[in-house]
Design a protein around this motif. Structure first.
Motif, PDB file in Angstrom:
ATOM      1  N   ARG A   1      -2.336 -17.199  17.658  1.00 27.47           N
ATOM      2  CA  ARG A   1      -1.637 -15.969  17.327  1.00 27.47           C
ATOM      3  C   ARG A   1      -2.587 -15.146  16.456  1.00 27.47           C
ATOM      4  N   ASP A   2      -2.572 -13.829  16.600  1.00 25.04           N
ATOM      5  CA  ASP A   2      -3.416 -12.996  15.734  1.00 25.04           C
ATOM      6  C   ASP A   2      -2.974 -13.100  14.278  1.00 25.04           C
ATOM      7  N   THR A   3      -1.696 -13.391  14.043  1.00 24.85           N
ATOM      8  CA  THR A   3      -1.204 -13.504  12.671  1.00 24.85           C
ATOM      9  C   THR A   3      -1.838 -14.683  11.933  1.00 24.85           C
ATOM     10  N   TRP A   4      -2.364 -15.669  12.662  1.00 28.98           N
ATOM     11  CA  TRP A   4      -2.980 -16.825  12.008  1.00 28.98           C
ATOM     12  C   TRP A   4      -4.252 -16.457  11.255  1.00 28.98           C
ATOM     13  N   TYR A   5      -4.733 -15.236  11.448  1.00 24.93           N
ATOM     14  CA  TYR A   5      -5.918 -14.757  10.740  1.00 24.93           C
ATOM     15  C   TYR A   5      -5.523 -13.896   9.539  1.00 24.93           C
TER      16      TYR A   5
END
Length: 286
Positions: free
Chosen positions: A129-133
């Motif tokens: 997920r992009d949110t994991w960054y």
């Protein structure tokens, strides 16, 4: 999983547009004067740097040459006022106030035939997920191919897990540590050995292949989705290099109100919003 998962954009605007994305809808925006202007600018530069047949550049250039040329373009697109203006125009096209948004600027992606066999490139193919960054829950991703692409050369979504937790190692990612090493990691793939050395958050369990949804798209069309969506680059086993651009936006009023999908499994630390910049090039600081 049906291929009607990705919905054609039907004129939703502003809050309704973002609310649909926050609920898990993935939109396909048709090509427009705005998207084609951005696409043509980027494609012309790709052809100038890679040669007249950029999709076969990996067959003409060594790995080091390809990496260096791609790195030059990545930095150029990331800093480009033309691309920044394209982001602002796309936001306005969907009824959003560009002045209320910050963006993570345009990034060039170059996925070569057989690239998944290179250990240094492994993180490109991690499901994530992009949110994991350390990105905000209300972050939105905009993805555009620079040429027609089939479902065998794009990426796949795992929509069943949009609001379901999956095992992942995002807890090891800290934005402050990531950016303390300079801009190469921030811009993406400027450091040839980063894929071997740095932690790129990824899925840590096996999920059914049948639940993956890949797609096709034409040059200048735009796939828009929430940073919450679990997705994964499709390895190109045979064929030509895939070239695409993407960028991310955050609506500050939505962020301040805590809007966006519920965080189900992101444990990364730090705040990547600190690295986002105003959408309008005119707002650039000294």
């Amino acid at each position: 999983m049906s291929n009607d998962f990705i919905q054609p954009y039907e004129g939703q605007t502003d809050e309704a547009f973002r609310a649909a994305l926050y609920a898990g809808t993935v939109f396909l925006l048709p090509s427009s004067e705005t998207t084609l202007r951005m696409r043509d600018h980027c494609w012309d530069r790709v052809c100038q740097v890679f040669g007249d047949d950029p999709r076969n550049a990996s067959k003409r250039l060594s790995g080091d040459q390809l990496f260096q040329k791609a790195g030059l373009l990545r930095r150029e697109f990331y800093e480009s006022d033309v691309c920044r203006q394209g982001i602002a125009d796309l936001l306005r096209q969907t009824g959003c106030d560009a002045n209320q948004h910050l963006c993570d600027p345009v990034r060039l992606r170059v996925i070569t035939e057989g690239g998944h066999h290179n250990p240094a490139a492994a993180p490109v193919y991690y499901a994530h997920r992009d949110t994991w960054y350390s990105n905000p829950q209300c972050q939105i991703t905009w993805w555009m191919p620079l040429h027609p692409v089939s479902k065998y050369e794009t990426f796949s979504f795992l929509p069943f897990y949009f609001d379901r937790a999956v095992d992942n190692d995002s807890g090891g990612f800290d934005y402050r540590q990531w950016t303390s090493k300079g801009t190469d990691l921030k811009i993406g793939w400027q450091d040839a050995e980063a894929g071997r050395r740095e932690l790129y958050p990824r899925l840590q369990e096996s999920l059914p292949q049948a639940q993956r949804v890949a797609f096709e798209a034409q040059a200048g069309e735009v796939i828009v989705f929430s940073g919450q969506h679990l997705h994964q680059t499709v390895p190109i086993e045979s064929g030509e290099t895939r070239l695409s651009i993407d960028f991310r936006t955050v609506c500050l009023p939505d962020h301040d109100k805590g809007l966006g999908p519920k965080n189900v499994d992101n444990r990364s630390t730090g705040d990547a919003l600190a690295g986002h910049i105003p959408v309008s090039p005119a707002d650039r600081g000294p």
